[in-house]
Enzyme design. Structure first.
Site, PDB file in Angstrom:
ATOM      1  CD  GLU A   1      -3.901  -5.529   3.880  1.00 21.35           C
ATOM      2  OE1 GLU A   1      -4.697  -4.662   4.278  1.00 21.35           O
ATOM      3  OE2 GLU A   1      -2.668  -5.425   3.979  1.00 21.35           O
TER       4      GLU A   1
ATOM      5  CD  GLU B   1      -2.921  -1.111   2.331  1.00 22.38           C
ATOM      6  OE1 GLU B   1      -2.752  -0.309   3.252  1.00 22.38           O
ATOM      7  OE2 GLU B   1      -3.821  -1.964   2.356  1.00 22.38           O
TER       8      GLU B   1
HETATM    9  O1  IFM Z   1      -4.506  -2.845   9.117  1.00 21.39           O
HETATM   10  C1  IFM Z   1      -4.393  -2.321   7.838  1.00 21.39           C
HETATM   11  C2  IFM Z   1      -3.238  -2.947   7.109  1.00 21.39           C
HETATM   12  O2  IFM Z   1      -2.046  -2.810   7.802  1.00 21.39           O
HETATM   13  C3  IFM Z   1      -3.072  -2.303   5.756  1.00 21.39           C
HETATM   14  N1  IFM Z   1      -4.303  -2.325   5.030  1.00 21.39           N
HETATM   15  C4  IFM Z   1      -5.484  -1.851   5.700  1.00 21.39           C
HETATM   16  C5  IFM Z   1      -5.634  -2.552   7.045  1.00 21.39           C
HETATM   17  C6  IFM Z   1      -6.906  -2.046   7.748  1.00 21.39           C
HETATM   18  O3  IFM Z   1      -6.819  -0.679   7.968  1.00 21.39           O
END
Ligand code: IFM
Length: 452
Positions: A354, A167
C-alpha cells in the site's frame, strides 16, 4: 529492467482495496456483523456517521470495477476477503455464498491476467468474536488460524499469494489504545496483548495455509513508518527510538528475529503485556515467509514529550507539503523504510502493498477528475521505489492504495484515495487523470513517468 527503468520486467504494478471499505452489502449473502459495523453505527465514531453498509457497492458492481482494473493494465490486485462474510459466526463451516462470491472474483481476475494477492484480515473481525473478548484474548488467534485454514482450502486453488493480517499496528494501537478504530478500546495492556495475539495469529495462519496449500506463497503487510529524531538532543533520540520500537520493531523483530525488542520489553515492563507470550510462540511467529509487504504513508520527526503517557513522544508538524489527511508528502521516506527493511531484517522479495494519497478530488464540468496532485505524489514515490531497487532492495511490486475511492474508516467517505472517483449517490465510477497516467506508467514498465 530496461535502460530507462529500474523496475524489472515482471514487476507487479498493482492496486489495493479492502473488503469492508468497498464491498457494502453488509446484510447480504449470509454475511454476519463485524466490529466495524458495530463501531461505525455507534454515534460519534465516524465522520458524519458514515458506515461501510453500502460503501462502493462492489459486492454488486465488482465486474465493472475489474473492467476498470483491466483497462488500467494492472498486473496484480490486492484485495481482502471478509472474515465476517466467510465465517459469520467466527467459527465452523464457511458460508457457501461467500465462498462462491470470492471464487467468482478470483476466477475473473485470473481470466483477465491480473494476479490476485489475498489478505485474510483487513480489520473486519466477526462481532461475535469481539463479544468473546476479541484480539486481547489468545483464543482469537486460534479462531483466525481455523478461518485461514478453511479459506485456503476453499480459495487456494485460485490465489497463490496470501497475507494473513493487514497492519497489525493499526489494529492494536488505533483500535485498542487510542480507541479511534473498531472496537474502540482504550487500554494499553489490551493493546499490547493484541500486538502479541496478532503476531501469533499471523504465524498460526501461515502454518495453517501451508498445511492446506503447500505451494502457497505467504507474506505480511506491515505498516512501516520512517522515524527521525527531531534533534540531536539525547531525549529526542531516545524518544525516536521508542516511537520506532512501538511502530515498527514490535512487529518486524518477532517476524524476522523471533523476539520482541529488549528496549520495548523494558519500556512496557509492568504492563503485563508480555505475560501473553507462551512457550513456542516466538518460533511460530518467526516461521519463514515468502515475501514481505510494506504499507507506507508516514514520516514522523519525533521529540520527547513527557505529557504523552504511552511513549513520552510527540510528532512535529510536517515540514513539507501534505495530503488532504495532513500527512506529509516525503518520497525519500519510502526509499528509507525499504532500505532499512533490507539492511536490518531480510532479503526476501518485497512488495509495496500500500502507498497512496488522498486529495479533495471533484468531478469537473466536463466529467473529468484532474488529480494532478496525486500524479505528482505517485511520481515521487515511484521514483523513490526505483531508487531503492537501484540500491539493491529486492522490490518486486507496488500496489497503489487504492483502486477506488472508498470508506476511509473513522474518516468515512471524506477522504478520497482512489485512482477511480466514486460518486457515492449514483455509484458512478470516473477514472481520474492519475488512472490514465498510471496506465501509461505500467505500459512502459515504469520507464515513462511523464505527465503528458
Ligand atoms: O485505507 C487505509 C487502509 O485500509 C489501510 N492502510 C492505510 C489506508 C489509508 O489510511
Amino acid at each position: 529492467m530496461t535502460d530507462a527503468s529500474p523496475f524489472p520486467e515482471d514487476f507487479l504494478w498493482g492496486a489495493s482495496t479492502a473488503a469492508y471499505q468497498i464491498e457494502g452489502a453488509a446484510d447480504e449473502g449470509g454475511r454476519g456483523p463485524s466490529i466495524w459495523d458495530t463501531f461505525a453505527a455507534a454515534p460519534g465514531r465516524t465522520r458524519d456517521g458514515d458506515t461501510g453498509a453500502v460503501a462502493c457497492d462492489h459486492y454488486h458492481r465488482w465486474r465493472e470495477d475489474f473492467d476498470l482494473a483491466e483497462r488500467l493494465g494492472l498486473r496484480a490486485y490486492r484485495m481482502s476477503v471478509s472474515w465476517a462474510r466467510l465465517q459469520p459466526d467466527g467459527r465452523g463451516e464457511l458460508n457457501p455464498e461467500a465462498v462462491a462470491f470470492y471464487r467468482e472474483l478470483l476466477g475473473d481476475l485470473r481470466s483477465r491476467g491480473i494476479t490476485p494477492l489475498v489478505t485474510l484480515y483487513h480489520w473486519d473481525l466477526p462481532q461475535v468474536l469481539d463479544d468473546e473478548g476479541g484480539w486481547p484474548e489468545r483464543r482469537t488467534a486460534h479462531r483466525f488460524a481455523d478461518y485461514a485454514a478453511r479459506t485456503a482450502a476453499a480459495l487456494g486453488d485460485l490465489a497463490e499469494d496470501w497475507i494473513p493480517i493487514n497492519e497489525a499496528w493499526c489494529i492494536a494501537f488505533l483500535g485498542h489504545y487510542e480507541g479511534v478504530h473498531a472496537p474502540g478500546r482504550r487500554d494499553l495492556t489490551q493493546a499490547l496483548r493484541t500486538v502479541h495475539h496478532l503476531n501469533l495469529a499471523h504465524g498460526l495462519a501461515a502454518a495453517a495455509i501451508r498445511d492446506r496449500r503447500p505451494s502457497a506463497r505467504i507474506g505480511t503487510a506491515v505498516i512501516l513508518t520512517d522515524i527521525e529524531p527531531a534533534s540531536d538532543r539525547p531525549e529526542d533520540q531516545a524518544a525516536a527510538m521508542l516511537a520506532d520500537g512501538a511502530g515498527n520493531r514490535m512487529f518486524l523483530d518477532p517476524l524476522f528475529k523471533g523476539a520482541y525488542p529488549e528496549d520495548m520489553r523494558w519500556h512496557y515492563r509492568g504492563s503485563g503485556a508480555f505475560d501473553a507470550i507462551e512457550p513456542g510462540d516466538m518460533d511460530t511467529i518467526a516461521a519463514p515467509l515468502d515475501f514481505v509487504g510494506v504499507n507506507h504513508y508516514h514520516r514522523f520527526r519525533i521529540a520527547a514529550d513527557e505529557s504523552d503517557p504511552h511513549l513520552g513522544t510527540r510528532a512535529l508538524e510536517p515540514e513539507g507539503p501534505v495530503t488532504d489527511f495532513g500527512w506529509e508528502i516525503h518520497p525519500a521516506s519510502l526509499r528509507r523504510v525499504l532500505e532499512r527493511l533490507s539492511a536490518d531484517y531480510t532479503d526476501l522479495p518485497v512488495y509495496v502493498t500500500e502507498s497512496g494519497a488522498c486529495f479533495d478530488d471533484a468531478v469537473g464540468p466536463g466529467g473529468e477528475v484532474d488529480d494532478a496532485d496525486r500524479i505528482e505524489y505517485l511520481d515521487g514515490y515511484f521514483r523513490a521505489a526505483g531508487e531503492a531497487i537501484e540500491k539493491g532492495v529486492n522490490l518486486r511490486g507496488y500496489f497503489v492504495w487504492s483502486l477506488l475511492d472508498n470508506f476511509e474508516w473513522a474518516e468515512g467517505y471524506s477522504k478520497r484515495f482512489g485512482l477511480v472517483h466514486v460518486d457515492y449517490d449514483s455509484q458512478r465510477r470516473t477514472p481520474k487523470r492519475s488512472a490514465d497516467w498510471y496506465r501509461r506508467v505500467i505500459a512502459s514498465g515504469g520507464a515513462n513517468l511523464d505527465w503528458n
